[in-house]
Design a protein around this motif. Structure first.
Motif, short mmCIF file in Angstrom:
data_model
loop_
_atom_site.label_atom_id
_atom_site.label_comp_id
_atom_site.label_asym_id
_atom_site.label_seq_id
_atom_site.Cartn_x
_atom_site.Cartn_y
_atom_site.Cartn_z
N TRP A 46 -6.64 5.84 -47.66
CA TRP A 46 -7.65 5.25 -48.54
C TRP A 46 -7.12 3.98 -49.20
O TRP A 46 -7.83 2.98 -49.31
N ASN A 50 -8.88 0.32 -48.53
CA ASN A 50 -9.56 -0.35 -49.63
C ASN A 50 -8.76 -1.51 -50.22
O ASN A 50 -9.32 -2.32 -50.96
N LEU A 58 -15.66 -3.22 -52.36
CA LEU A 58 -15.33 -1.90 -52.91
C LEU A 58 -16.55 -1.17 -53.43
O LEU A 58 -16.66 0.06 -53.31
N SER A 64 -15.72 4.43 -47.43
CA SER A 64 -14.50 4.15 -48.18
C SER A 64 -13.25 4.47 -47.38
O SER A 64 -12.14 4.19 -47.82
#
Length: 304
Positions: A46, A50, A58, A64
């Motif tokens: 993650w 991101n 975002l 995600s």
């Protein structure tokens, strides 16, 4: 020839029932290990995904756990190390200082104390070791406020020593070194060194210390990681943001972003995520660099 083929078939029938259940028994264990690996790797994945997104990416929807159309590693990295006058670089340097000095110091004290408890008999040894085991059960956060009051009396608050000195005490490291030194350094080997004329210091540095290397590396790695991830102690002890470690600095940015949403027109969330990823990389490098020294039990059972 036919007899040979029949013998091979018979041997396979005899061997297969014995090995097959053993193989089938490993399948559930492998499944559990695979699930645990996925569980621990998802947060790191993650962060990687991101960190490549802009602030709009975002919060703009989408998955995600997968990359956006535009990859912004370089712009985010530039923003990370230029925001606030490059304060993030200083936070990384502070964390490195606290982790190296505190981790090495804690390891040295743990090696000396653990070896002393394991190989020497002295008055109050059992009582002292019992207190040591009891201190392992005390949460470190419970000692922060009393430590702050004590350091405030001597004027050490808001200094680097307020973060380094408490991390030098590692009761679990002492316990680990004590347990390992009992088996890894045989008493007969030390007696032989003494008979050959070696003093206590020479016996320790020449004979015992090389045998303790796996435990030393383990305690060093645990101490460095604990010092690097330390958050509550520097949060209480430090008020100057130039002395903050990276954990407290990122927490400061997060509270600012949550309160104001943007600072000076620039959203902080993208650099917060990337800063979290960058702060993990030194720990990975330290682990991979020290892993080759993890060799255990080399001298156990070596005596003839």
């Amino acid at each position: 020839m036919t007899d040979l083929l029949d013998a091979r078939r018979t041997s396979r029938k005899i061997i297969e029932p014995r090995t097959a259940p053993r193989t089938r028994g490993r399948v559930p264990l492998n499944i559990v290990l695979a699930l645990l690996m996925i569980y621990f790797l998802i947060p790191f994945w993650w962060l990687i995904v991101n960190s490549s997104k802009s602030s709009a990416g975002l919060f703009g929807g989408g998955s995600s756990l997968w990359f956006a159309d535009d990859i912004n590693y370089i712009p985010n990295l530039i923003d990370l190390f230029t925001y606030g006058g490059g304060i993030y670089g200083r936070w990384l340097a502070n964390s490195a200082l606290y982790a190296i000095v505190g981790g090495v110091g804690a390891t040295v004290l743990a090696v000396l104390a653990g070896y002393g408890f394991a190989k020497y008999r002295f008055a109050g040894r059992r009582f002292s070791f019992a207190i040591l085991l009891g201190s392992v059960m005390v949460p470190t956060t419970a000692l922060v406020i009393p430590t702050f009051v004590l350091f405030a009396e001597v004027g050490w608050t808001n200094t680097i020593w307020a973060v380094i000195v408490p991390t030098l005490l590692n009761p679990f490291g002492v316990y680990l070194m004590n347990v390992y030194a009992r088996d890894a350094v045989p008493d007969e080997l030390l007696d032989a060194a003494r008979v050959d004329g070696a003093g206590e210091f020479r016996s320790f540095f020449v004979v015992a210390l090389p045998l303790l290397r796996p435990a030393i590396v383990t305690v060093l790695l645990l101490s460095v990681v604990a010092s690097w991830n330390n958050y509550f102690l520097p949060l209480v002890m430090l008020s100057d943001n130039r002395l903050f470690p990276v954990t407290v600095g990122i927490g400061l940015w997060q509270s600012t972003a949550s309160t104001y949403g943007a600072a000076g027109g620039q959203s902080l969330w993208s650099i917060i995520v990337l800063g979290s990823l960058v702060s993990v990389i030194p720990l990975i490098i330290a682990f991979l660099g020290l892993q080759k020294y993890w060799r255990g039990g080399l001298a156990i059972g070596s005596l003839k």
